[in-house]
Design a protein around this motif. Structure first.
Motif, PDB file in Angstrom:
ATOM      1  N   UNK A  40      28.816  21.514 -47.891  1.00 27.33           N
ATOM      2  CA  UNK A  40      28.600  21.700 -46.522  1.00 27.33           C
ATOM      3  C   UNK A  40      29.996  21.306 -45.775  1.00 27.33           C
ATOM      4  N   UNK A  41      30.943  20.477 -46.061  1.00 27.89           N
ATOM      5  CA  UNK A  41      31.927  20.150 -45.600  1.00 27.89           C
ATOM      6  C   UNK A  41      33.116  21.307 -45.736  1.00 27.89           C
ATOM      7  N   UNK A  42      33.188  21.682 -46.955  1.00 30.87           N
ATOM      8  CA  UNK A  42      34.350  22.335 -47.306  1.00 30.87           C
ATOM      9  C   UNK A  42      34.121  24.047 -47.214  1.00 30.87           C
ATOM     10  N   UNK A  43      32.790  24.450 -47.311  1.00 29.02           N
ATOM     11  CA  UNK A  43      32.302  25.932 -46.987  1.00 29.02           C
ATOM     12  C   UNK A  43      32.653  26.635 -48.386  1.00 29.02           C
ATOM     13  N   UNK A  44      32.791  27.815 -48.148  1.00 29.58           N
ATOM     14  CA  UNK A  44      33.171  28.781 -49.360  1.00 29.58           C
ATOM     15  C   UNK A  44      33.966  28.156 -50.369  1.00 29.58           C
ATOM     16  N   UNK A  45      34.941  27.648 -50.383  1.00 33.41           N
ATOM     17  CA  UNK A  45      36.097  27.258 -51.183  1.00 33.41           C
ATOM     18  C   UNK A  45      35.405  26.346 -52.207  1.00 33.41           C
ATOM     19  N   UNK A  46      34.740  25.371 -51.525  1.00 28.72           N
ATOM     20  CA  UNK A  46      33.972  24.164 -52.458  1.00 28.72           C
ATOM     21  C   UNK A  46      32.948  25.219 -53.303  1.00 28.72           C
ATOM     22  N   UNK A  47      32.248  26.127 -52.507  1.00 31.30           N
ATOM     23  CA  UNK A  47      31.145  26.531 -53.158  1.00 31.30           C
ATOM     24  C   UNK A  47      31.467  27.575 -54.432  1.00 31.30           C
ATOM     25  N   UNK A  48      32.802  28.252 -54.439  1.00 37.52           N
ATOM     26  CA  UNK A  48      33.094  29.148 -55.452  1.00 37.52           C
ATOM     27  C   UNK A  48      33.809  27.923 -56.642  1.00 37.52           C
ATOM     28  N   UNK A  49      34.261  26.762 -56.010  1.00 44.78           N
ATOM     29  CA  UNK A  49      34.659  25.808 -57.010  1.00 44.78           C
ATOM     30  C   UNK A  49      33.408  25.216 -57.693  1.00 44.78           C
ATOM     31  N   UNK A  50      32.389  24.902 -57.129  1.00 48.12           N
ATOM     32  CA  UNK A  50      31.268  24.438 -57.774  1.00 48.12           C
ATOM     33  C   UNK A  50      30.628  25.062 -58.924  1.00 48.12           C
TER      34      UNK A  50
ATOM     35  N   UNK B 143      25.400  19.460 -58.116  1.00 51.81           N
ATOM     36  CA  UNK B 143      26.576  19.706 -57.492  1.00 51.81           C
ATOM     37  C   UNK B 143      26.609  18.765 -56.315  1.00 51.81           C
ATOM     38  N   UNK B 144      27.611  18.348 -55.703  1.00 52.51           N
ATOM     39  CA  UNK B 144      27.527  17.676 -54.351  1.00 52.51           C
ATOM     40  C   UNK B 144      27.435  18.442 -53.280  1.00 52.51           C
ATOM     41  N   UNK B 145      26.328  18.746 -52.850  1.00 51.13           N
ATOM     42  CA  UNK B 145      25.816  19.711 -51.683  1.00 51.13           C
ATOM     43  C   UNK B 145      26.805  19.033 -50.555  1.00 51.13           C
ATOM     44  N   UNK B 146      26.841  17.843 -50.190  1.00 47.94           N
ATOM     45  CA  UNK B 146      27.823  17.504 -49.091  1.00 47.94           C
ATOM     46  C   UNK B 146      29.153  17.849 -49.113  1.00 47.94           C
TER      47      UNK B 146
ATOM     48  N   UNK C 188      21.606  24.033 -44.771  1.00 49.88           N
ATOM     49  CA  UNK C 188      21.765  23.064 -43.618  1.00 49.88           C
ATOM     50  C   UNK C 188      20.290  22.235 -43.231  1.00 49.88           C
ATOM     51  N   UNK C 189      19.430  22.610 -44.072  1.00 47.08           N
ATOM     52  CA  UNK C 189      18.256  21.532 -43.921  1.00 47.08           C
ATOM     53  C   UNK C 189      18.335  20.415 -44.826  1.00 47.08           C
ATOM     54  N   UNK C 190      19.232  20.475 -45.831  1.00 49.72           N
ATOM     55  CA  UNK C 190      19.392  19.384 -46.812  1.00 49.72           C
ATOM     56  C   UNK C 190      19.607  17.981 -46.104  1.00 49.72           C
TER      57      UNK C 190
ATOM     58  N   UNK D 234      27.907  15.888 -58.849  1.00 44.39           N
ATOM     59  CA  UNK D 234      29.353  16.166 -59.326  1.00 44.39           C
ATOM     60  C   UNK D 234      30.043  16.810 -58.298  1.00 44.39           C
ATOM     61  N   UNK D 235      31.223  16.210 -57.530  1.00 47.62           N
ATOM     62  CA  UNK D 235      32.171  17.342 -56.928  1.00 47.62           C
ATOM     63  C   UNK D 235      32.881  18.413 -57.732  1.00 47.62           C
ATOM     64  N   UNK D 236      33.540  18.990 -57.217  1.00 49.02           N
ATOM     65  CA  UNK D 236      34.082  20.189 -58.043  1.00 49.02           C
ATOM     66  C   UNK D 236      35.079  19.522 -59.087  1.00 49.02           C
TER      67      UNK D 236
END
Length: 247
Positions: free
Chosen positions: A68-78, A62-65, A240-242, A25-27
């Motif tokens: 990877x594409x959006x960085x910290x903002x997506x991590x916090x959102x997830x 979570x949607x790892x991609x 990054x190895x995913x 799932x994306x954020x």
């Protein structure tokens, strides 16, 4: 596709996740799931919620991609989205039955682990591949499904456990062929929904009140280490190895 809600029978609400290809799932979808579960639970006509999924598996986290594409903002959102979705399942005003098929990984463990009852298909597998994805978390919920030492072994190795194994540990109510999963979940939900609506809500609040672990605080504590791994660069190195050969 996305998150939808249906009412197949009186007193029962089914929240279904369908995010191809694997229900990672994306954020936005985590928040949509949280809203759907909370809305269903607040409906005075609903006495049981079934949490289900379409596609190849129940949930792949979570949607790892996206991260990877959006960085910290997506991590916090997830992280915040997962927290909201897990909390919505746990705090739902009526019992939640998780109907699990295929893979139940990462965030899927958070959802199933916070559900009141789990019905699983015989092809269902449960696990936390977090250490292989540059993340930490949901050990809180895995510990609700298996004994503590097995939880640690599964967590450190990223291995999975089958529905039959969880049934043997008492955390899965029933294991059925995949073609019978929907019917089995509705059968249990129907039995729960036959109870008095006000009393079943009091029962849910009472059961949550005697839980030995505060799942919200425990999971939030775990999430702090995900942030630490991200800030230190460890998370990116692993993440990054995913999807790459040898990763």
């Amino acid at each position: 596709m996305g998150v939808s809600t249906s009412s197949p029978e009186k007193g029962i609400s089914v929240v279904t996740v369908d995010v191809p290809p694997v229900n990672a799932l994306p954020v936005a979808a985590w928040y949509a799931l949280a809203d759907a579960v909370r809305t269903a639970g607040r409906d005075p006509e609903v006495r049981c919620v079934v949490l289900a999924a379409e596609g190849r598996g129940f949930n792949a986290g979570v949607d790892i991609k996206e991260i990877q594409a959006q960085g910290p903002a997506a991590l916090v959102g997830a992280n915040r989205g997962c927290f909201e979705a897990f909390s919505a399942v746990y705090e739902c005003e009526v019992p939640v039955v998780a109907a699990v098929h295929g893979f139940c990984l990462g965030g899927g463990i958070g959802l199933a682990g916070n559900a009141d009852v789990i019905v699983a298909s015989d092809d269902a597998t449960f696990g936390l591949p977090e250490l292989d994805r540059g993340a930490l978390g949901a050990a809180t919920h895995l510990a609700r499904l298996v004994p503590r030492h097995l939880m640690r072994a599964l967590y450190y190795t990223s291995r999975t456990a089958s529905a039959a194994e969880l049934h043997a540990h008492g955390s899965v109510w029933r294991v059925v062929p995949r073609t019978e999963l929907h019917a089995a979940a509705l059968e249990l939900a129907r039995e729960i929904a036959a109870k008095d609506g006000e009393l079943i809500r009091l029962a849910k609040a009472a059961i949550n009140g005697i839980d030995p672990v505060d799942v919200r605080r425990s999971y939030r504590f775990e999430q702090g280490f995900t942030y630490e791994a991200s800030v230190s660069g460890v998370a990116d190195r692993v993440r990054n190895t995913f999807g790459k050969e040898g990763g």
